[in-house]
Motif scaffolding. Structure first.
Motif, PDB file in Angstrom:
ATOM      1  N   VAL A   1       1.416   9.255  29.833  1.00  0.00           N
ATOM      2  CA  VAL A   1       1.224   8.839  28.443  1.00  0.00           C
ATOM      3  C   VAL A   1       0.521   9.937  27.660  1.00  0.00           C
ATOM      4  CG1 VAL A   1       0.153   7.131  26.923  1.00  0.00           C
ATOM      5  CG2 VAL A   1       1.150   6.405  29.096  1.00  0.00           C
ATOM      6  N   ALA A   2      -0.489  10.552  28.267  1.00  0.00           N
ATOM      7  CA  ALA A   2      -1.221  11.633  27.610  1.00  0.00           C
ATOM      8  C   ALA A   2      -0.313  12.831  27.330  1.00  0.00           C
ATOM      9  CB  ALA A   2      -2.402  12.058  28.474  1.00  0.00           C
ATOM     10  N   THR A   3       0.572  13.129  28.278  1.00  0.00           N
ATOM     11  CA  THR A   3       1.512  14.229  28.074  1.00  0.00           C
ATOM     12  C   THR A   3       2.450  13.937  26.913  1.00  0.00           C
ATOM     13  OG1 THR A   3       1.458  14.871  30.413  1.00  0.00           O
ATOM     14  CG2 THR A   3       3.367  15.582  29.144  1.00  0.00           C
ATOM     15  N   ALA A   4       2.920  12.695  26.816  1.00  0.00           N
ATOM     16  CA  ALA A   4       3.802  12.307  25.715  1.00  0.00           C
ATOM     17  C   ALA A   4       3.085  12.452  24.374  1.00  0.00           C
ATOM     18  CB  ALA A   4       4.275  10.869  25.913  1.00  0.00           C
ATOM     19  N   ILE A   5       1.830  12.036  24.329  1.00  0.00           N
ATOM     20  CA  ILE A   5       1.058  12.149  23.089  1.00  0.00           C
ATOM     21  C   ILE A   5       0.847  13.615  22.726  1.00  0.00           C
ATOM     22  CG2 ILE A   5      -1.206  11.724  22.061  1.00  0.00           C
ATOM     23  CD1 ILE A   5      -1.278   9.120  23.747  1.00  0.00           C
ATOM     24  N   ALA A   6       0.531  14.452  23.706  1.00  0.00           N
ATOM     25  CA  ALA A   6       0.349  15.882  23.455  1.00  0.00           C
ATOM     26  C   ALA A   6       1.651  16.512  22.971  1.00  0.00           C
ATOM     27  CB  ALA A   6      -0.149  16.573  24.716  1.00  0.00           C
ATOM     28  N   ASP A   7       2.781  16.076  23.530  1.00  0.00           N
ATOM     29  CA  ASP A   7       4.079  16.574  23.063  1.00  0.00           C
ATOM     30  C   ASP A   7       4.307  16.193  21.601  1.00  0.00           C
ATOM     31  OD1 ASP A   7       4.685  17.749  25.461  1.00  0.00           O
ATOM     32  OD2 ASP A   7       6.091  16.202  26.131  1.00  0.00           O
ATOM     33  N   ALA A   8       3.903  14.975  21.231  1.00  0.00           N
ATOM     34  CA  ALA A   8       4.050  14.536  19.844  1.00  0.00           C
ATOM     35  C   ALA A   8       3.167  15.366  18.922  1.00  0.00           C
ATOM     36  CB  ALA A   8       3.706  13.053  19.730  1.00  0.00           C
ATOM     37  N   VAL A   9       1.963  15.680  19.378  1.00  0.00           N
ATOM     38  CA  VAL A   9       1.078  16.550  18.599  1.00  0.00           C
ATOM     39  C   VAL A   9       1.712  17.919  18.434  1.00  0.00           C
ATOM     40  CG1 VAL A   9      -1.154  17.735  18.611  1.00  0.00           C
ATOM     41  CG2 VAL A   9      -1.029  15.314  19.243  1.00  0.00           C
ATOM     42  N   ASP A  10       2.411  18.375  19.467  1.00  0.00           N
ATOM     43  CA  ASP A  10       3.130  19.659  19.387  1.00  0.00           C
ATOM     44  C   ASP A  10       4.316  19.604  18.428  1.00  0.00           C
ATOM     45  OD1 ASP A  10       1.497  20.962  21.178  1.00  0.00           O
ATOM     46  OD2 ASP A  10       2.821  20.691  22.896  1.00  0.00           O
ATOM     47  N   GLY A  11       4.725  18.386  18.029  1.00  0.00           N
ATOM     48  CA  GLY A  11       5.873  18.246  17.140  1.00  0.00           C
ATOM     49  C   GLY A  11       7.181  18.036  17.867  1.00  0.00           C
ATOM     50  N   LYS A  12       7.123  17.684  19.160  1.00  0.00           N
ATOM     51  CA  LYS A  12       8.343  17.522  19.943  1.00  0.00           C
ATOM     52  C   LYS A  12       8.929  16.114  19.877  1.00  0.00           C
ATOM     53  CE  LYS A  12       6.850  21.041  23.281  1.00  0.00           C
ATOM     54  NZ  LYS A  12       6.475  21.298  24.700  1.00  0.00           N
ATOM     55  N   ALA A  13       8.163  15.168  19.348  1.00  0.00           N
ATOM     56  CA  ALA A  13       8.637  13.783  19.259  1.00  0.00           C
ATOM     57  C   ALA A  13       9.258  13.534  17.888  1.00  0.00           C
ATOM     58  CB  ALA A  13       7.495  12.810  19.513  1.00  0.00           C
ATOM     59  N   LYS A  14      10.072  12.501  17.805  1.00  0.00           N
ATOM     60  CA  LYS A  14      10.776  12.158  16.567  1.00  0.00           C
ATOM     61  C   LYS A  14       9.808  11.579  15.548  1.00  0.00           C
ATOM     62  CE  LYS A  14      14.534   9.238  14.819  1.00  0.00           C
ATOM     63  NZ  LYS A  14      15.560   8.228  15.204  1.00  0.00           N
ATOM     64  N   ALA A  15       9.799  12.160  14.347  1.00  0.00           N
ATOM     65  CA  ALA A  15       8.953  11.636  13.281  1.00  0.00           C
ATOM     66  C   ALA A  15       9.426  10.244  12.896  1.00  0.00           C
ATOM     67  CB  ALA A  15       8.999  12.559  12.064  1.00  0.00           C
ATOM     68  N   GLY A  16       8.496   9.308  12.829  1.00  0.00           N
ATOM     69  CA  GLY A  16       8.849   7.938  12.503  1.00  0.00           C
ATOM     70  C   GLY A  16       9.427   7.161  13.669  1.00  0.00           C
ATOM     71  N   GLY A  17       9.531   7.790  14.830  1.00  0.00           N
ATOM     72  CA  GLY A  17      10.105   7.134  16.003  1.00  0.00           C
ATOM     73  C   GLY A  17       9.107   6.211  16.676  1.00  0.00           C
ATOM     74  N   VAL A  18       9.624   5.121  17.258  1.00  0.00           N
ATOM     75  CA  VAL A  18       8.808   4.174  18.015  1.00  0.00           C
ATOM     76  C   VAL A  18       9.233   4.276  19.478  1.00  0.00           C
ATOM     77  CG1 VAL A  18       8.106   1.783  18.330  1.00  0.00           C
ATOM     78  CG2 VAL A  18       8.570   2.650  16.030  1.00  0.00           C
ATOM     79  N   TYR A  19       8.416   4.931  20.284  1.00  0.00           N
ATOM     80  CA  TYR A  19       8.734   5.173  21.686  1.00  0.00           C
ATOM     81  C   TYR A  19       8.154   4.073  22.564  1.00  0.00           C
ATOM     82  CZ  TYR A  19      10.181   9.986  20.598  1.00  0.00           C
ATOM     83  OH  TYR A  19      10.836  11.093  20.104  1.00  0.00           O
ATOM     84  N   GLU A  20       8.888   3.697  23.605  1.00  0.00           N
ATOM     85  CA  GLU A  20       8.407   2.739  24.597  1.00  0.00           C
ATOM     86  C   GLU A  20       8.243   3.479  25.922  1.00  0.00           C
ATOM     87  OE1 GLU A  20      10.756  -0.803  24.732  1.00  0.00           O
ATOM     88  OE2 GLU A  20      10.634  -1.128  22.563  1.00  0.00           O
ATOM     89  N   LEU A  21       7.031   3.444  26.438  1.00  0.00           N
ATOM     90  CA  LEU A  21       6.699   4.240  27.619  1.00  0.00           C
ATOM     91  C   LEU A  21       6.475   3.351  28.837  1.00  0.00           C
ATOM     92  CD1 LEU A  21       4.100   6.669  25.959  1.00  0.00           C
ATOM     93  CD2 LEU A  21       6.608   6.794  25.950  1.00  0.00           C
ATOM     94  N   GLY A  22       7.264   3.579  29.855  1.00  0.00           N
ATOM     95  CA  GLY A  22       7.143   2.825  31.102  1.00  0.00           C
ATOM     96  C   GLY A  22       7.313   3.739  32.289  1.00  0.00           C
ATOM     97  N   GLY A  23       6.866   3.286  33.434  1.00  0.00           N
ATOM     98  CA  GLY A  23       6.994   4.062  34.655  1.00  0.00           C
ATOM     99  C   GLY A  23       8.393   3.969  35.231  1.00  0.00           C
TER     100      GLY A  23
END
Length: 322
Positions: free
Chosen positions: A196-218
């Motif tokens: 989850v932390a890696t996903a958040i850091a990727d979003a801070v880097d600008g790699k995630a979709k703006a306005g996107g709603v991501y669902e994170l599961g194992g």
């Protein structure tokens, strides 16, 4: 290309379980981090996660907009991690996860910054759970103020110092039986805090979709019974698993909401267990998942033994069968 050292990220709620992992992930990417928390004097444990001067804790309370706005000064990105599992005094679900999330978003909009907001799978304005309704209200408030915000909805998060696997392992250490609310059939998709932390850091880097709603599961969908059995296996404990109907669990919660440690149970937590907590087909098809971000999630079976060993009868010296 500009270094991340020139970028200041304000992390609201950065001293908690998920917050520590997020701060660590951002430090590794050389961001400057301002951690906004209610009690900054208790956030000293974050300092070893980064370089000297890289992390600075400030006071902010989501119920007080002026403190939230002050924590955004000079920041280019905000990460909101603030959430509570049970209400206490003025710290209600609506005040913290609903209105509070909106307060952060308004401060972000006023600063012209980007935002990453952490919600939860199951956020639903029509849910019988006040927790889930407040999470949905928070998402709506965030997108209303910052339409480009990236929202993450993790399933139940596990890892060292979590309040999930550690809670049940601790309960198994002192109780002869573990309760299976609703028969233990509720499906969960436990996700590792590091992922989850890696996903958040990727979003801070600008790699995630703006306005996107991501669902994170194992990588696995497991029932509560399967998770309990896994925890007992890892800790080498043999305990009875007792089915507890929702109605009876709700009745017990009237008293257990005041109980200490792993015995604590609220009526709202019982309501949450009435619904499965897994990544939706819609999120998978849209690529709004960990895998969509290029992250291969770790399993609870692969990670939990690394920290649950302390609940074995002889701790790290307990012998496991070959």
């Amino acid at each position: 290309m500009a270094s991340n050292l020139e970028t200041l990220v304000t992390v609201y709620g950065g001293s908690g379980f998920l917050g520590r992992a997020v701060v660590r992930a951002l430090c590794k990417r050389d961001y400057r981090i301002r951690v906004a928390v209610r009690r900054p004097e208790l956030a000293g444990h974050l300092q070893p996660l980064g370089k000297v001067g890289q992390i600075h804790a400030v006071q902010a309370n989501l119920r007080y907009p002026a403190s939230v706005a002050a924590a955004m000064r000079g920041a280019e990105i905000a990460v909101n991690l603030v959430g509570i599992l049970a209400q206490s005094g003025a710290q209600t679900f609506d005040a913290v996860q609903g209105e509070g999330a909106g307060t952060v978003a308004k401060a972000v909009a006023a600063a012209g910054a980007r935002m990453v907001h952490v919600s939860a799978i199951g956020a639903d304005e029509n849910s019988t759970s006040r927790y889930a309704r407040s999470k949905a209200a928070g998402e709506q408030a965030v997108l209303a103020a910052v339409p480009s915000a990236t929202i993450f909805r993790p399933s139940v998060v596990f890892g060292p110092e979590d309040d999930f696997t550690n809670r049940f392992a601790g309960l198994a250490r002192i109780s002869p039986a573990l309760p299976l609310i609703g028969g233990g059939t509720t499906k969960l998709q436990p996700v590792y805090v590091g992922d989850v932390a890696t996903a958040i850091a990727d979003a801070v880097d600008g790699k995630a979709k703006a306005g996107g709603v991501y669902e994170l599961g194992g990588p696995e969908v497991l029932s509560m019974r399967e998770i309990m059995e896994m925890i007992l296996s890892i800790t080498g404990r043999e305990r009875m698993l007792v089915s507890l109907p929702f109605g009876l669990a709700k009745l017990q919660a009237l008293f257990l909401q005041f109980a200490p440690g792993p015995f604590k149970l609220t009526g709202d937590q019982v309501e949450l267990l009435r619904s499965d907590n897994v990544v939706s087909d819609a999120a998978r098809s849209a690529g709004l998942t960990l895998e969509g971000l290029g992250i291969a999630p770790d399993s609870i079976e692969g990670v939990a033994p690394q920290y649950l060993w302390r609940f074995r009868k002889a701790g790290q010296f307990a012998q496991k069968n070959a």
